[in-house]
Design an enzyme around this catalytic site. Structure first.
Site, PDB file in Angstrom:
ATOM      1  N   HIS A  90       0.827  -1.220   0.000  1.00 53.11           N
ATOM      2  CA  HIS A  90       0.000   0.000   0.000  1.00 53.11           C
ATOM      3  C   HIS A  90       0.864   1.275   0.000  1.00 53.11           C
ATOM      4  O   HIS A  90       0.481   2.285   0.567  1.00 53.11           O
ATOM      5  CB  HIS A  90      -0.970  -0.025   1.185  1.00 53.11           C
ATOM      6  N   HIS A 143      -1.408   4.915   9.556  1.00 57.15           N
ATOM      7  CA  HIS A 143      -0.043   5.402   9.756  1.00 57.15           C
ATOM      8  C   HIS A 143      -0.086   6.737  10.494  1.00 57.15           C
ATOM      9  O   HIS A 143       0.278   7.777   9.968  1.00 57.15           O
ATOM     10  CB  HIS A 143       0.672   5.562   8.419  1.00 57.15           C
ATOM     11  N   HIS A 156      10.330  -4.076   3.780  1.00 55.48           N
ATOM     12  CA  HIS A 156      10.792  -2.688   3.711  1.00 55.48           C
ATOM     13  C   HIS A 156      11.110  -2.170   5.099  1.00 55.48           C
ATOM     14  O   HIS A 156      10.541  -2.614   6.096  1.00 55.48           O
ATOM     15  CB  HIS A 156       9.821  -1.766   2.984  1.00 55.48           C
ATOM     16  N   GLU A 174       4.213  -5.360   8.617  1.00 56.82           N
ATOM     17  CA  GLU A 174       2.867  -5.183   8.045  1.00 56.82           C
ATOM     18  C   GLU A 174       2.346  -6.489   7.429  1.00 56.82           C
ATOM     19  O   GLU A 174       1.135  -6.671   7.289  1.00 56.82           O
ATOM     20  CB  GLU A 174       2.886  -4.087   6.960  1.00 56.82           C
TER      21      GLU A 174
HETATM   22  C1  DHB Z   1       6.248   3.601   2.536  1.00 55.16           C
HETATM   23  C2  DHB Z   1       5.270   3.765   3.515  1.00 55.16           C
HETATM   24  C3  DHB Z   1       4.425   2.716   3.853  1.00 55.16           C
HETATM   25  O1  DHB Z   1       3.434   2.848   4.756  1.00 55.16           O
HETATM   26  C4  DHB Z   1       4.578   1.491   3.252  1.00 55.16           C
HETATM   27  O2  DHB Z   1       3.765   0.487   3.653  1.00 55.16           O
HETATM   28  C5  DHB Z   1       5.545   1.319   2.283  1.00 55.16           C
HETATM   29  C6  DHB Z   1       6.388   2.374   1.923  1.00 55.16           C
HETATM   30  C7  DHB Z   1       7.128   4.740   2.144  1.00 55.16           C
HETATM   31  O3  DHB Z   1       7.069   5.784   2.786  1.00 55.16           O
HETATM   32  O4  DHB Z   1       7.855   4.589   1.159  1.00 55.16           O
HETATM   33 FE    FE Z   2       2.587   0.994   5.391  1.00 47.90          FE
END
Ligand code: DHB
Ligand code: FE
Length: 280
Positions: A12, A59, A193, A240
């Site tokens: 997302h 978030h 990530h 996540e």
């Molecule tokens: C980013 C933010 C998110 O909430 C995520 O799930 C993936 C990437 C970002 O800031 O790049």
């Molecule tokens: Fe996220």
């Protein structure tokens, strides 16, 4: 009776929303990503779910460190796009399904999943980007959406096992709703990530591929992993992925993977996506 017919897993990433909203989907950086979701939009148009249950994380848009519900079920009639610092995304207001949501709340609490009932909640990229990826840019979203916000932002997040069991309880809740509704459940976030600290930028494609394989074939292997293992292998925000296990738990044991897409990078993230149908 209502029933869950399929699950959708998808990242997302907020930059995906910005690319759509600013007309950049044909840019060389973004084009392959959006091409990867074209079959999914077709699947969505053909499948025509009556309701989507969308598992995502907020978030720090609707909630903050002042209040951190582990599982928050949106029971309102509508949910406005949140202002995440650049103004709300120019996407339709999300229509809820209060009847099914309240039925789910009752069934889940009686089933000893003490979720938080939320009657007012703005929804951020965690929810709107998956809708954009799956539905494009319609005037109105094609069906009502029940948001289920999960805390994966502030330690301690729920365990993978708890998430999987919640999915099973959601399956039971939907199956006991006395209306003929075809429901699709989304699990969003991930894949690997990390946005912060010395390991910022971490991507672990080998882990992501194994996760995608196990999602249909051996979800129990993913359920056994601890939060620390997710953090180590998939990065701090890779946690996540436990939300995908709520979706998987809500499906049957026997499922069919009907579509998969994986791409690195999008912003700071490995984008993973899968559509899974119940066989029955
Ligand atoms: C980013 C933010 C998110 O909430 C995520 O799930 C993936 C990437 C970002 O800031 O790049
Ligand atoms: Fe996220």
């Amino acid at each position: 009776m209502a029933r869950i017919i399929a699950g959708v897993a998808t990242s997302h990433v907020p930059a995906i929303g910005a690319a759509i909203d600013n007309g950049k989907t044909e840019d060389p950086y973004w084009q392959p990503l959006f091409a990867g979701y074209q079959p999914s939009q077709k699947w969505m148009r053909e499948t025509k779910p009556d309701v989507v249950i969308l598992v995502y994380n907020d978030h720090a848009s609707a909630f903050s460190l002042e209040m951190i519900p582990t599982f928050a079920l949106g029971c309102a009639a509508e949910f406005a796009p949140a202002d995440e610092g650049w103004g709300p995304r120019p996407v339709p207001v999300v229509q809820g399904h209060p009847e099914l949501a309240w039925h789910m709340a009752q069934s889940l609490v009686l089933d000893e999943f003490d979720i938080t009932i939320v009657n007012k909640m703005d929804v951020d990229h965690g929810l709107t980007v998956p809708l954009s990826l799956m539905c494009g840019q319609p005037e109105a979203w094609p069906c009502p959406v029940i948001p289920l916000a999960v805390n994966v932002v502030q330690y301690p997040p729920p365990t993978a096992h708890r998430c999987y069991m919640l999915g099973k309880a959601i399956k039971k809740a939907v199956a006991s709703f006395d209306r003929d509704l075809r429901v699709v459940i989304f699990g969003t976030g991930g894949m690997s990530h990390q946005l912060q600290g010395p390991r910022a930028g971490l991507i672990n494609s080998a882990f992501d591929q194994a996760f995608l394989n196990n999602l249909t074939k051996d979800p129990e292997a993913l359920v056994r992993m601890s939060a620390v293992e997710y953090l180590r292998e998939a990065g701090s925000e890779g946690i996540e992925l436990v939300m995908w296990l709520i979706m998987r738990g809500a499906l049957d044991d026997e499922v069919e993977e009907v579509y998969r897409f994986y791409r690195v990078p999008a912003s700071n993230t490995a984008v993973g996506h899968m559509i899974i149908e119940n066989k029955g």
